[in-house]
Scaffold this motif. Structure first.
Motif, short mmCIF file in Angstrom:
data_model
loop_
_atom_site.label_atom_id
_atom_site.label_comp_id
_atom_site.label_asym_id
_atom_site.label_seq_id
_atom_site.Cartn_x
_atom_site.Cartn_y
_atom_site.Cartn_z
N GLN A 122 46.91 45.27 38.42
CA GLN A 122 45.53 45.10 38.61
C GLN A 122 44.74 45.89 37.49
O GLN A 122 43.52 45.39 37.30
CB GLN A 122 45.41 46.37 39.75
CG GLN A 122 44.05 46.48 40.20
CD GLN A 122 43.18 45.45 40.90
OE1 GLN A 122 43.89 44.42 41.34
NE2 GLN A 122 41.75 45.46 40.88
N LEU A 128 44.10 42.81 35.56
CA LEU A 128 43.12 41.88 35.81
C LEU A 128 41.83 42.71 35.63
O LEU A 128 40.75 41.77 35.50
CB LEU A 128 43.51 41.93 37.52
CG LEU A 128 44.68 40.89 37.88
CD1 LEU A 128 44.54 40.91 39.33
CD2 LEU A 128 44.28 39.60 37.47
N ARG A 129 41.65 43.80 36.10
CA ARG A 129 40.34 44.37 35.74
C ARG A 129 39.85 44.31 34.19
O ARG A 129 38.69 44.19 34.11
CB ARG A 129 40.40 45.94 36.17
CG ARG A 129 40.35 46.36 37.28
CD ARG A 129 40.63 47.71 37.90
NE ARG A 129 39.53 48.57 37.06
CZ ARG A 129 38.44 48.84 37.80
NH1 ARG A 129 38.23 48.33 38.97
NH2 ARG A 129 37.50 49.59 37.09
N ASP A 130 40.85 44.54 33.29
CA ASP A 130 40.66 44.46 31.86
C ASP A 130 40.16 42.87 31.34
O ASP A 130 39.25 42.81 30.84
CB ASP A 130 41.93 44.75 31.06
CG ASP A 130 41.59 44.70 29.56
OD1 ASP A 130 40.85 45.52 29.09
OD2 ASP A 130 42.11 43.71 28.95
N LEU A 131 40.84 41.99 32.11
CA LEU A 131 40.56 40.80 31.88
C LEU A 131 39.00 40.42 32.35
O LEU A 131 38.44 39.66 31.86
CB LEU A 131 41.59 39.78 32.41
CG LEU A 131 43.00 39.64 31.75
CD1 LEU A 131 44.02 38.85 32.52
CD2 LEU A 131 42.81 39.34 30.30
N ASP A 132 38.98 40.84 33.77
CA ASP A 132 37.36 40.67 34.06
C ASP A 132 36.39 41.18 33.36
O ASP A 132 35.35 40.81 33.29
CB ASP A 132 37.52 41.04 35.27
CG ASP A 132 36.11 40.91 36.26
OD1 ASP A 132 36.09 40.07 36.67
OD2 ASP A 132 35.73 41.91 36.49
N ALA A 133 36.64 42.40 32.93
CA ALA A 133 35.81 42.94 31.83
C ALA A 133 35.48 42.48 30.60
O ALA A 133 34.35 42.01 30.19
CB ALA A 133 36.20 44.52 31.68
N ARG A 134 36.50 41.72 30.23
CA ARG A 134 36.29 41.09 28.97
C ARG A 134 35.56 39.73 29.24
O ARG A 134 34.73 39.21 28.46
CB ARG A 134 37.86 40.56 28.14
CG ARG A 134 38.72 41.90 27.58
CD ARG A 134 39.73 41.33 27.31
NE ARG A 134 40.66 42.34 26.73
CZ ARG A 134 41.89 42.57 26.22
NH1 ARG A 134 42.46 41.28 25.77
NH2 ARG A 134 42.39 43.64 25.78
N TYR A 135 35.88 39.18 30.45
CA TYR A 135 35.19 37.79 30.58
C TYR A 135 33.64 38.10 31.13
O TYR A 135 32.84 37.54 30.50
CB TYR A 135 35.72 37.22 32.07
CG TYR A 135 35.15 36.23 32.61
CD1 TYR A 135 35.01 34.93 32.15
CD2 TYR A 135 34.30 36.38 33.78
CE1 TYR A 135 34.25 33.76 32.82
CE2 TYR A 135 33.28 35.57 34.25
CZ TYR A 135 33.54 34.33 34.01
OH TYR A 135 32.44 33.20 34.02
N ARG A 136 33.46 39.21 31.68
CA ARG A 136 32.01 39.51 31.93
C ARG A 136 31.19 39.75 30.67
O ARG A 136 30.08 39.38 30.31
CB ARG A 136 31.87 40.69 32.91
CG ARG A 136 32.39 40.32 34.45
CD ARG A 136 32.15 41.67 35.28
NE ARG A 136 32.89 41.44 36.50
CZ ARG A 136 32.08 40.87 37.40
NH1 ARG A 136 30.88 40.68 37.36
NH2 ARG A 136 32.62 40.67 38.70
N GLN A 168 32.16 38.73 27.49
CA GLN A 168 32.01 37.23 26.75
C GLN A 168 30.77 36.38 27.52
O GLN A 168 30.06 35.96 26.84
CB GLN A 168 33.55 36.67 27.04
CG GLN A 168 34.37 37.21 25.90
CD GLN A 168 35.88 36.48 26.09
OE1 GLN A 168 35.90 35.72 27.05
NE2 GLN A 168 36.58 36.84 25.39
N GLN A 169 30.89 36.55 28.85
CA GLN A 169 29.87 35.82 29.63
C GLN A 169 28.56 36.17 29.17
O GLN A 169 27.40 35.48 29.08
CB GLN A 169 30.11 35.80 31.10
CG GLN A 169 29.27 34.75 31.81
CD GLN A 169 29.27 33.64 31.61
OE1 GLN A 169 30.53 32.83 31.40
NE2 GLN A 169 28.17 32.59 31.21
#
Length: 252
Positions: free
Chosen positions: A217, A220-228, A230-231
């Motif tokens: 988890q 996943l939170r770290d990847l989501d933060a990176r994705y957001r 980058q977006q």
């Protein structure tokens, strides 16, 4: 008691006296003498002694409460019970087996079972905020988690079993299974000891696989933060390009 009626005289009286004498003698013979009474008492005492001896043997063969508790804690080899066994007391044992559990499909309400390390007691781990304090972010290093590589392996103990079977003249008809998982030492070396099980000497021996969901988890939170993030950068660059050439870059 003698007959109070006077015996007739003559031959009839003599006959009556003889009959009465015979009756008295028979009565004396039938009544127990002192010796006979003593022998009866001896027999009764011997019988009582024999009963007491039998009771002593019976009591010696019975288990005391302490012995019963000890038997429950460490059952003799080969002891098995059939059917449902229930008890309101604590059931303790060095090895407990639920032989039907691997094939029993639980379709009703269920919880994940945990073992208390100190006692081996079965239970579950509460996740309620009401029962916790000093709550703060775990601070798991996601790079350390991502560095753990899944492995495939075979257990040495299973290989030794096959070797022993062949020594005994038995050819096992199934291979040693390939297992999938992680290596406890890998997690320990990367500072993820909170997910590792250690033995009494402090050596890694297992992994708390059910707790790895916490580490995943965090990833996943770290990847989501990176994705957001980058977006957000992509959206900002798109807006700048749109401003430069008329707004054609935002369309798919």
């Amino acid at each position: 008691m003698a007959d109070p009626t006077p015996a007739p005289g003559g031959e009839l009286g003599e006959l009556i006296r003889q009959l009465l004498d015979i009756k008295r003698r028979i009565t004396d013979l039938e009544s127990p003498s002192g010796t006979q009474r003593f022998q009866s008492v001896e027999k009764l005492q011997a019988l009582v002694a024999d009963i007491q001896a039998q009771l002593a043997i019976y009591n010696a063969s019975r288990y005391t409460n302490a012995q019963i508790d000890a038997r429950i804690a460490a059952p003799p080899s080969g002891v098995a019970a059939t059917g449902d066994v229930s008890s309101t007391a604590s059931l303790r044992g060095r090895n407990l087996y639920a032989t039907d559990a691997p094939t029993f499909n639980i379709t009703g309400t269920r919880v994940t079972a945990w073992l208390e390390s100190a006692t081996g007691r079965l239970g579950f781990a509460s996740s309620s905020r009401r029962l916790k304090c000093a709550i703060e972010p775990a601070g798991i290093d996601v790079d350390d988690v991502l560095s753990i590589e899944p492995k495939t392996f075979r257990y040495k103990a299973e290989i030794r079993k096959r070797i022993q079977l062949r020594i005994d003249g038995i050819d096992p008809d199934y291979p040693v299974a390939h297992e999938f998982g992680f290596i406890a030492e890998d997690l320990d070396e990367r500072g993820l000891g909170q997910f590792v099980i250690y033995d009494d000497e402090g050596e890694p021996v297992g992994i708390e696989y059910s707790m790895l969901v916490v580490a995943q988890q965090a990833v996943l939170r770290d990847l989501d933060a990176r994705y957001r993030g980058q977006q957000t950068q992509i959206d900002a660059l798109t807006a700048r390009l749109d401003a430069l050439d008329g707004g054609t870059h935002g369309a798919d």
